[in-house]
Design an enzyme around this catalytic site. Sequence first.
Site, PDB file in Angstrom:
ATOM      1  N   GLY A   1       0.797  -1.213   0.000  1.00  0.00           N
ATOM      2  CA  GLY A   1       0.000   0.000   0.000  1.00  0.00           C
ATOM      3  C   GLY A   1       0.830   1.264   0.000  1.00  0.00           C
ATOM      4  O   GLY A   1       0.355   2.320  -0.401  1.00  0.00           O
TER       5      GLY A   1
ATOM      6  N   ASP B   1       4.406  -5.981  11.346  1.00  0.00           N
ATOM      7  CA  ASP B   1       4.157  -6.880  10.217  1.00  0.00           C
ATOM      8  C   ASP B   1       5.097  -8.082  10.256  1.00  0.00           C
ATOM      9  O   ASP B   1       5.711  -8.443   9.251  1.00  0.00           O
ATOM     10  CB  ASP B   1       4.309  -6.124   8.893  1.00  0.00           C
ATOM     11  CG  ASP B   1       3.623  -6.856   7.729  1.00  0.00           C
ATOM     12  OD1 ASP B   1       2.782  -7.743   7.996  1.00  0.00           O
ATOM     13  OD2 ASP B   1       3.921  -6.544   6.564  1.00  0.00           O
TER      14      ASP B   1
END
Length: 662
Positions: free
Chosen positions: A44, A163
Amino acid sequence: MSYCLNPACQNPQNADRTQFCLSCGTKLLLRERYRAIKPLGRGGFGRTFLAVDEDKPSKPRCAIKQFFPLSQGTSSSEKAAELFNREAVRLDELGKHPQIPELLAHFQQERYQYLVQEFIEGQNLQQELAGAGAFSENQIRSLLNDLLPVLEFVHSRNVIHRDIKPPNIIRRRVSQTPIIYTYPTLTGELVLVDFGAAKLVEGLRETGTVIGSPEFVAPEQIRGQAVYASDLYSFGVTCIYLLTQISPFDLFDINQDTWVWRDFLKVEIDPKLGRILDKMIEPSLSRRYKSVAEVLQDLQSAGAGTGAPPLPAPTIPVPQRMPAVQNAVPTTVAGTIIPVPRMQRVVPARAPTWRCVHTLVGHSHAVTSIAFSPDGVTLASGSEDKTIEMWKLDAGKRWYTLTGHSDWVTCVAFSPDGATLASGGRDKTIQIWDLNKGKWWYALRGHEDRVYAVAFSPDGQVLASGSRDKTLQLWNLNKGRPMSALNGHAGGVEAVAFSPDGEFLASGSRDKSLQLWDWRNGRSICTLAEHGDWVRAIAFVGTPPSPPLVRGGVGEGSILATGSRDGTAKLWRIDAQGRGTLLRSMRDNSGDVLCVAFSPDGGVLATGSRDGSIYLWDAATGGLLELLTGHGGEVLSVAFGADGCLASGSGDRTVKIWRVGI
């Protein structure tokens, strides 16, 4: 090939050395030096490319991260630039750790912002899982041992990764030849990558953007409220995914509101390790681990094969990527380690005068331990392949093989007369070998966990052994049975050694301490706790067959060396009463000293390190004399022969013989 970085380009592939894209006209070189080769991923925030640095003669590979502009508005562009610069500062700080990619450059070109980072050669854990199948319990333990300290370093810099998942953990490729490393030492340097989702913690109660991979993200992170424990959750989910090879979505039963990952295990795992993983993936923050230190403490107490609890955040080491300056040693004040402001990278005083004269090949797995016979003619090497190889050094060839251990051989030692060999193993046994006949003699059993170290008394009548069960055992070799057990360490015993006169026994432990024992009376004389992590290795000057020497004008007594996972080797004077005084400390560049050995005259101390190097130190001054390289894996054992030659055993499955002035 050259790859165009213009996201709108319809045909981004170009020939090598092309300066401008033939399709859209975009300039292909960033900052006149970085050329993208192919895309690696997209998210993103932007895209990642494999690239080369054409400004350097070797044209090393690197990774380019291209960030998409957030807005065309002036104020938003300024805000984006500010955030980008803050991101670069953060990555520059984190990249000082050797298991996090180093930041090489950051800049803006045309409408896009770029970060250039070290490219990590190797497979990520997702690729390993696809190629080799579900991970074993030992692999998970090694993963925790290798990566939790890295995560603690990240958190100490007030950063949450956000993440953590198998694709973002890469096992660095260190050689073209597959290398099998020893456990519980590292199985290969794991690198934590992709800090694009990382958040600088400025207020933990602040609600932020939902970032992370849905399968691995913590419940509070889904609500935009990530905390340090969110990374522990993601790491725990990563572990159960690697154990089962099943999507984490399928490992959670929404009807019972509980994890059911054990139902998918192909083999049972240690219940203690299972409970630790359960607490890492606990959905409730109040019941989950709050910090990496808590996880490491439970792992150590459960004997799950990882290291001792890490140091407080200010003392977490960054052992590489610092300018070469003179050696310095942290000090201790009221039990608290005060670190050197910047980690020091030592530089040898001279070019190598030692040369590798033989590389002994025969083991199929890592060489964990080596020992010379007293006459220096024969070398024994123990390995993870469960065998002991006997080598004739004059020919540089294998003589014969000893088999009998049912698991890894972790340590070997010759008796002072050279007629007997003792070996300890992960099978919890000590095997005694008759070298006059070249065969097995008998086994010593009594330890409750793997045996890490064995040592003969100078008269050859007693054998001492150290184990992960936290005890030292003394064995009467005339009768082939146990004499007594020494208890006092709070962690596994990694190393043992008798003083040259046989009066004292020294032991090093995962509890970070060195203990001196009156072994005949079963009494601990003193405890030396200057190391900041596991004490892995011990060696006295003057252990048989060498005569004891005292160097450097330190007075009467024996000289003892210790090597530790804190990255230091220390020299101690042991007086006639068995009390120790710290003389000097030497720090290597790898952050982990795995083994130590004195030359026959006591003038040189050799240490083996995690980075595959052998460090030769002046025992009198503590200065680094030479740095020997050539191994493709960790140097797990070093030993000097009676004639002064040096042997080293490594995770690259070889033994190397070194001589000076050849």
